[in-house]
Design an enzyme around this catalytic site. Structure first.
Site, mmCIF file in Angstrom:
data_model
loop_
_atom_site.group_PDB
_atom_site.id
_atom_site.type_symbol
_atom_site.label_atom_id
_atom_site.label_comp_id
_atom_site.label_asym_id
_atom_site.label_seq_id
_atom_site.Cartn_x
_atom_site.Cartn_y
_atom_site.Cartn_z
ATOM 1 N N HIS A 274 -11.479 -11.223 -26.344
ATOM 2 C CA HIS A 274 -10.171 -11.484 -27.090
ATOM 3 C C HIS A 274 -10.042 -10.318 -27.810
ATOM 4 C CE1 HIS A 274 -6.923 -12.836 -29.435
ATOM 5 N NE2 HIS A 274 -6.561 -13.744 -28.611
ATOM 6 N N ASP B 213 -7.646 -19.694 -23.469
ATOM 7 C CA ASP B 213 -7.501 -19.862 -21.829
ATOM 8 C C ASP B 213 -8.588 -20.732 -21.340
ATOM 9 O OD1 ASP B 213 -4.833 -19.169 -22.002
ATOM 10 O OD2 ASP B 213 -5.572 -17.229 -21.864
ATOM 11 N N HIS C 88 -3.159 -12.009 -20.314
ATOM 12 C CA HIS C 88 -2.474 -12.736 -21.576
ATOM 13 C C HIS C 88 -2.452 -14.251 -21.185
ATOM 14 C CE1 HIS C 88 -0.400 -13.591 -25.009
ATOM 15 N NE2 HIS C 88 1.047 -13.114 -24.505
HETATM 16 N N1 ACO Z 1 -14.826 -9.502 -18.700
HETATM 17 C C1 ACO Z 1 -14.999 -8.413 -18.536
HETATM 18 N N2 ACO Z 1 -14.946 -7.393 -19.548
HETATM 19 C C2 ACO Z 1 -14.737 -7.722 -20.772
HETATM 20 C C3 ACO Z 1 -14.225 -9.212 -20.926
HETATM 21 C C4 ACO Z 1 -14.257 -10.010 -20.078
HETATM 22 N N3 ACO Z 1 -13.738 -11.244 -20.142
HETATM 23 N N4 ACO Z 1 -13.701 -9.000 -22.368
HETATM 24 C C5 ACO Z 1 -13.879 -7.631 -22.818
HETATM 25 N N5 ACO Z 1 -14.494 -7.007 -21.806
HETATM 26 C C6 ACO Z 1 -14.764 -5.615 -22.017
HETATM 27 C C7 ACO Z 1 -13.622 -4.797 -22.226
HETATM 28 O O1 ACO Z 1 -12.743 -4.459 -21.024
HETATM 29 C C8 ACO Z 1 -14.080 -3.893 -22.933
HETATM 30 O O2 ACO Z 1 -14.715 -2.848 -22.019
HETATM 31 P P1 ACO Z 1 -14.574 -1.275 -22.049
HETATM 32 O O3 ACO Z 1 -15.163 -0.765 -23.398
HETATM 33 O O4 ACO Z 1 -15.219 -0.818 -20.810
HETATM 34 O O5 ACO Z 1 -13.144 -0.843 -21.995
HETATM 35 C C9 ACO Z 1 -15.210 -4.260 -23.878
HETATM 36 O O6 ACO Z 1 -15.587 -5.347 -23.098
HETATM 37 C C10 ACO Z 1 -14.815 -4.506 -25.233
HETATM 38 O O7 ACO Z 1 -13.586 -5.459 -25.261
HETATM 39 P P2 ACO Z 1 -12.868 -5.880 -26.667
HETATM 40 O O8 ACO Z 1 -12.546 -4.377 -27.353
HETATM 41 O O9 ACO Z 1 -13.798 -6.622 -27.389
HETATM 42 O O10 ACO Z 1 -11.563 -6.592 -25.862
HETATM 43 P P3 ACO Z 1 -10.287 -5.782 -25.605
HETATM 44 O O11 ACO Z 1 -9.138 -5.786 -26.635
HETATM 45 O O12 ACO Z 1 -10.627 -4.599 -24.894
HETATM 46 O O13 ACO Z 1 -9.940 -6.886 -24.128
HETATM 47 C C11 ACO Z 1 -9.148 -8.764 -23.355
HETATM 48 C C12 ACO Z 1 -9.441 -8.167 -24.522
HETATM 49 C C13 ACO Z 1 -7.994 -8.164 -22.497
HETATM 50 C C14 ACO Z 1 -8.597 -10.222 -23.515
HETATM 51 C C15 ACO Z 1 -10.508 -8.975 -22.756
HETATM 52 O O14 ACO Z 1 -11.314 -9.603 -23.342
HETATM 53 C C16 ACO Z 1 -10.262 -9.617 -21.172
HETATM 54 O O15 ACO Z 1 -9.925 -8.997 -20.431
HETATM 55 N N6 ACO Z 1 -10.601 -10.750 -21.101
HETATM 56 C C17 ACO Z 1 -10.324 -11.659 -19.916
HETATM 57 C C18 ACO Z 1 -8.849 -12.166 -19.543
HETATM 58 C C19 ACO Z 1 -8.365 -13.123 -20.482
HETATM 59 O O16 ACO Z 1 -9.101 -14.104 -20.618
HETATM 60 N N7 ACO Z 1 -7.441 -13.059 -21.176
HETATM 61 C C20 ACO Z 1 -6.700 -14.141 -22.056
HETATM 62 C C21 ACO Z 1 -6.873 -13.220 -23.685
HETATM 63 S S1 ACO Z 1 -6.278 -14.638 -24.678
HETATM 64 C C22 ACO Z 1 -4.599 -14.735 -24.534
HETATM 65 O O17 ACO Z 1 -3.812 -13.657 -23.983
HETATM 66 C C23 ACO Z 1 -3.835 -15.830 -24.514
#
Ligand code: ACO
Length: 392
Positions: A263, A320, A224
């Site tokens: 996201h 971010d 987050h």
């Molecule tokens: N790096 C690696 N894998 C990723 C990333 C990433 N940046 N983004 C999505 N994925 C993966 C997910 O883990 C998921 O994998 P799975 O199907 O094997 O479980 C797949 O891609 C699909 O993801 P989504 O359904 O599109 O997004 P989800 O809701 O699962 O995750 C999240 C959202 C947690 C924000 C993710 O994109 C992530 O971990 N990003 C990196 C951390 C980050 O930047 N967080 C800040 C978010 S914005 C905020 O909170 C202010």
């Protein structure tokens, strides 16, 4: 529970848990709206103080309303001496988000009217928290560096005053305006994890301070608000555009994360990232070092391509991603990026707490109380037979 209502292990994605008038995130269209107004207009044309008015009082302020609000906020920036004394007892290497989370209940302890649940009182506390959280974050940064906290300067707006209290230098016009825009962009984002934490706590009729302390804890996690710090750490670790391909490959092979990309709701791009990117570019140019911006742009492009090829998914920068290099160019220490997020998001949290306390009761049951699916299969289908201590 009926099967049709069973939604398990989805992290509540796509589940509507309450109605809100505060903001709307359109994940498909890549739109963010605060109380009816698109973020592109707000970030371009308003100050953080105007956003505070919009979020807490449901309208953009008139000139006089803004003058009055500015006065109330500047009057409340100072934090109690006892709180500063308590901060001075903490270890210098404590995580700033832990310090902030601990400081909020201390503000409650110093407020003899913390628990009165009336809208006027909640708005009073909201303004006080908005004013003081910036002071606490800046003061902690000074204290941990063995420096005296700097008293707030009432001639500066919220954004410029924060940078001044942190560094002792009054920011130039560009820096002050860009930071103000960052505060506008981070102020509110619907039912994200920390806001939902705040609302859930408020739904128990706990007071505003308790809800905000919980929200701070929620924001600290790297999935987050903690992601902005992790983005900068990642950029520093990669350290050059040439090393990006290898880094992405390694992340994909090990199941790691590319911080700042992806996201839970935005599936076609986060509009805030599009506003932040040019600011990062500009400050990079002004500082004579565009390395971190250049790396961010390259990482966005290459990360997107690699995810599409390897996982078949589209990922875009979130809020971010570019705030990391931007805050770095502003001279904000990396471990303060997430507290700086809280300095802004406090406006959204408090608006949501007020809506939960006074606006949501007819739209949902008073208390959040989801169900769970018990899978504690310790003794097969039967209940476990109790074994006295001496026979275990
Ligand atoms: N790096 C690696 N894998 C990723 C990333 C990433 N940046 N983004 C999505 N994925 C993966 C997910 O883990 C998921 O994998 P799975 O199907 O094997 O479980 C797949 O891609 C699909 O993801 P989504 O359904 O599109 O997004 P989800 O809701 O699962 O995750 C999240 C959202 C947690 C924000 C993710 O994109 C992530 O971990 N990003 C990196 C951390 C980050 O930047 N967080 C800040 C978010 S914005 C905020 O909170 C202010």
């Amino acid at each position: 529970m009926e099967d049709s209502k069973k939604i398990i292990n989805t992290g509540l994605r796509g589940v509507t848990v309450a109605s809100t008038r505060i903001s709307h995130v359109d994940g498909e269209a890549g739109k963010l709206i605060y109380r009816g107004f698109p973020i592109f207009d707000l970030s371009d044309k308003t100050s953080y103080e105007e956003i505070v008015h919009l979020l807490l009082y449901e309208s953009l302020p008139t000139e006089q309303q803004l003058i009055n609000l500015n006065k109330r906020l500047t009057d409340q920036r100072k934090v109690p001496e006892k709180l500063i004394a308590a901060l001075k007892t903490q270890p210098e290497d404590a995580l700033p988000m832990d310090i902030l989370q601990a400081a909020v209940p201390m503000l409650a302890a110093g407020d003899s009217n913390a628990a009165e649940l009336t809208i006027d009182n909640s708005q009073r506390i909201a303004e006080s928290l908005i004013a003081k959280i910036a002071t606490i974050v800046a003061a902690w940064h000074r204290i941990r560096n063995n420096l005296d906290p700097i008293a707030p300067d009432p001639s500066l707006n919220h954004a410029a005053n924060f940078l001044y209290m942190m560094t002792g230098q009054k920011p130039d016009e560009t820096m002050a305006r860009f930071f103000d825009t960052c505060l506008v962009l981070h102020a509110e984002h619907s039912f994200n994890a920390s806001t939902f934490s705040a609302r859930q706590i408020a739904s128990t009729r706990a007071h505003m301070y308790a809800a905000v302390a919980g929200a701070v804890g929620s924001l600290s996690g790297e999935l987050h608000g903690g992601a902005n710090t992790r983005v900068m750490q990642m950029l520093q670790k990669i350290n050059s555009v040439d090393a990006i391909d290898d880094y992405i490959r390694q992340v994909l092979e090990t199941g790691g994360k590319l911080m700042g990309l992806g996201h839970a709701v935005y599936k076609t791009g986060d509009p805030r990232a599009r506003i932040l990117a040019p600011m990062s570019k500009k400050l990079g140019e002004l500082s004579g070092n565009t390395k971190w911006y250049d790396m961010s742009i390259a990482l966005e492009e290459k990360g997107k391509k690699a995810f599409k090829e390897k996982k078949g998914i589209d990922i875009y920068p979130n809020v971010d991603f570019y705030s990391a290099s931007l805050y770095h160019y502003m001279g904000i220490p990396m471990d303060l990026f997430t507290p700086v997020f809280a300095v802004s998001r406090i406006a959204g949290w408090t608006a949501h707490v007020i809506e939960e306390q006074f606006g949501g009761a007819d739209a949902k049951p008073v208390l959040y109380r989801p169900a769970s699916d018990y899978v504690g299969d310790y003794c097969g289908p039967a209940e476990c037979e109790f074994v006295p201590m001496e026979k275990r």
